[in-house]
Design a protein around this motif. Sequence first.
Motif, short mmCIF file in Angstrom:
data_model
loop_
_atom_site.label_atom_id
_atom_site.label_comp_id
_atom_site.label_asym_id
_atom_site.label_seq_id
_atom_site.Cartn_x
_atom_site.Cartn_y
_atom_site.Cartn_z
N LEU A 38 0.87 -1.17 0.00
CA LEU A 38 0.00 0.00 0.00
C LEU A 38 0.91 1.22 0.00
O LEU A 38 1.70 1.42 0.92
N ARG A 39 0.78 2.04 -1.03
CA ARG A 39 1.78 3.08 -1.29
C ARG A 39 1.18 4.48 -1.10
O ARG A 39 0.21 4.84 -1.75
N PHE A 40 1.77 5.25 -0.17
CA PHE A 40 1.42 6.66 -0.08
C PHE A 40 1.81 7.35 -1.39
O PHE A 40 2.93 7.20 -1.87
N ALA A 41 0.89 8.12 -1.95
CA ALA A 41 1.19 8.84 -3.18
C ALA A 41 0.80 10.30 -3.00
O ALA A 41 1.09 10.90 -1.97
N GLY A 42 0.12 10.90 -3.97
CA GLY A 42 -0.18 12.32 -3.91
C GLY A 42 -1.10 12.70 -2.76
O GLY A 42 -1.95 11.92 -2.34
N GLY A 43 -0.90 13.91 -2.25
CA GLY A 43 -1.81 14.47 -1.26
C GLY A 43 -1.45 14.23 0.19
O GLY A 43 -2.03 14.87 1.09
N ARG A 44 -0.51 13.35 0.46
CA ARG A 44 -0.24 13.00 1.86
C ARG A 44 0.47 14.11 2.61
O ARG A 44 0.50 14.11 3.85
N SER A 45 1.05 15.08 1.90
CA SER A 45 1.80 16.15 2.57
C SER A 45 0.89 17.02 3.45
O SER A 45 1.39 17.72 4.33
N ARG A 46 -0.42 16.95 3.24
CA ARG A 46 -1.33 17.71 4.10
C ARG A 46 -1.49 17.08 5.47
O ARG A 46 -2.01 17.70 6.39
N LEU A 47 -1.06 15.83 5.63
CA LEU A 47 -1.24 15.11 6.89
C LEU A 47 -0.12 15.44 7.87
O LEU A 47 1.05 15.45 7.50
N PRO A 48 -0.44 15.67 9.14
CA PRO A 48 0.60 15.86 10.15
C PRO A 48 1.49 14.62 10.24
O PRO A 48 1.05 13.51 9.91
N ARG A 49 2.71 14.79 10.71
CA ARG A 49 3.67 13.68 10.75
C ARG A 49 3.14 12.52 11.59
O ARG A 49 3.31 11.35 11.23
N HIS A 50 2.49 12.80 12.72
CA HIS A 50 2.02 11.70 13.58
C HIS A 50 0.92 10.89 12.89
O HIS A 50 0.80 9.68 13.13
N ILE A 51 0.13 11.53 12.04
CA ILE A 51 -0.88 10.80 11.28
C ILE A 51 -0.21 9.94 10.21
O ILE A 51 -0.60 8.78 9.97
N GLN A 52 0.81 10.48 9.55
CA GLN A 52 1.54 9.69 8.57
C GLN A 52 2.21 8.48 9.22
O GLN A 52 2.22 7.38 8.66
N LEU A 53 2.75 8.67 10.40
CA LEU A 53 3.36 7.54 11.13
C LEU A 53 2.31 6.48 11.45
O LEU A 53 2.56 5.28 11.30
N GLN A 54 1.15 6.92 11.88
CA GLN A 54 0.08 5.96 12.17
C GLN A 54 -0.33 5.21 10.91
O GLN A 54 -0.60 4.00 10.95
N ALA A 55 -0.37 5.91 9.79
CA ALA A 55 -0.72 5.28 8.51
C ALA A 55 0.26 4.16 8.18
O ALA A 55 -0.13 3.10 7.67
N LEU A 56 1.54 4.38 8.45
CA LEU A 56 2.55 3.35 8.17
C LEU A 56 2.39 2.15 9.08
O LEU A 56 2.73 1.02 8.70
N LYS A 57 1.86 2.34 10.25
CA LYS A 57 1.67 1.22 11.18
C LYS A 57 0.45 0.38 10.82
O LYS A 57 0.42 -0.83 11.05
N ILE A 58 -0.57 1.03 10.24
CA ILE A 58 -1.81 0.30 9.96
C ILE A 58 -1.91 -0.20 8.53
O ILE A 58 -2.91 -0.83 8.17
N GLY A 59 -0.88 0.07 7.69
CA GLY A 59 -1.01 -0.47 6.34
C GLY A 59 -0.03 0.03 5.31
O GLY A 59 0.38 -0.72 4.43
N ILE A 60 0.34 1.30 5.35
CA ILE A 60 1.23 1.85 4.33
C ILE A 60 2.64 1.27 4.50
O ILE A 60 3.22 1.36 5.58
N ASN A 61 3.17 0.68 3.44
CA ASN A 61 4.55 0.16 3.48
C ASN A 61 5.32 0.49 2.21
O ASN A 61 6.25 -0.19 1.82
#
Length: 327
Positions: free
Chosen positions: A275-298
């Motif tokens: 599951l790949r983060f692509a466009g638009g993720r820069s609007r997310l705070p860093r702690h939300i992006q970290l959580q995303a990597l724990k629940i699925g993004i790799n």
Amino acid sequence: MDNEITFISECMSKVLDNKELNESELYLLSEIDSKEGKKAIFDGAIRITEKFAPRQFDSCSIVNARSGHCSENCKWCAQSGHYNTGCSTYALIDRKEALRIAHYNAEKKVGRFSLVASGRAVKGKALDYMCDILRTVREEGGISTCASMGLLNEEELQKLWDTGVYRYHCNLEAAPSYFPKLCTTHTITDKLATIEAAHKIGFEICSGGIIGMGETRRQRMELAITLRQVKPHSIPINILCRIPGTPLENTEELTDEEILLTIALFRFAHPSVTLRFAGGRSRLPRHIQLQALKIGINGAVVGDLLTTIGSTIEEDKNLAESAGYTL
């Protein structure tokens, strides 16, 4: 509530036992809206990710090889010729510039380099030009290659394959029930035909979509289910960038929680796919992006994107390492 938590636990256990959830189970998961239920989905997605998702973070870099003047009327896209967005336009990227970017990404240990071109399809001399660049990148080594050239037929895809490209990218973008509201110049069926032709040749497939275009959560799950037909190695998850001048510029943004829930649900539907983060993720705070990597993004598209700026390669590396991935 207890029945809801029990159902989520049963779904998680089924996935962990290498069994595929059926469509009914996935749609029921997507309808859960309680605070406790969402937490249970997040917890389940973490366990599924830890078991099935490779711990080596999958990075790729994309280059806008042909920009603007697109014949298609996709309502989200800055490059559509149907809208006045002010995006930069050019026919073909300079060969030396494309190779410079490829070499830079190879030096930064990015895993894959992809040429992405606007338009319904890249054909004729333009396709030959792209193939020449990709062949050179492949021959010089240091980085794998990918291509996103639109709705190609089998003969055109074979040309790419012969250059050493082994992965083809073609996003479905949205659920079949919603896509006609976003684009009328081509269809999901057209996309699936290209993907089928690519599979026939032997390509790995990268295919995902954009969330936050006005679709329902059920339709986001419909997209995840439809992607099972594609058998993708990689699913890019884009968050809508509301481009001024496009019909979606005033679309209401998804909440951070809804974005995370979508990622978790995609992990239930696709336990071992990148599951790949692509466009638009820069609007997310860093702690939300970290959580995303724990629940699925790799995985992630790193560096600058097509018509919007992403994060830097170093920022993405630091984020992945902070979430426990290796590079």
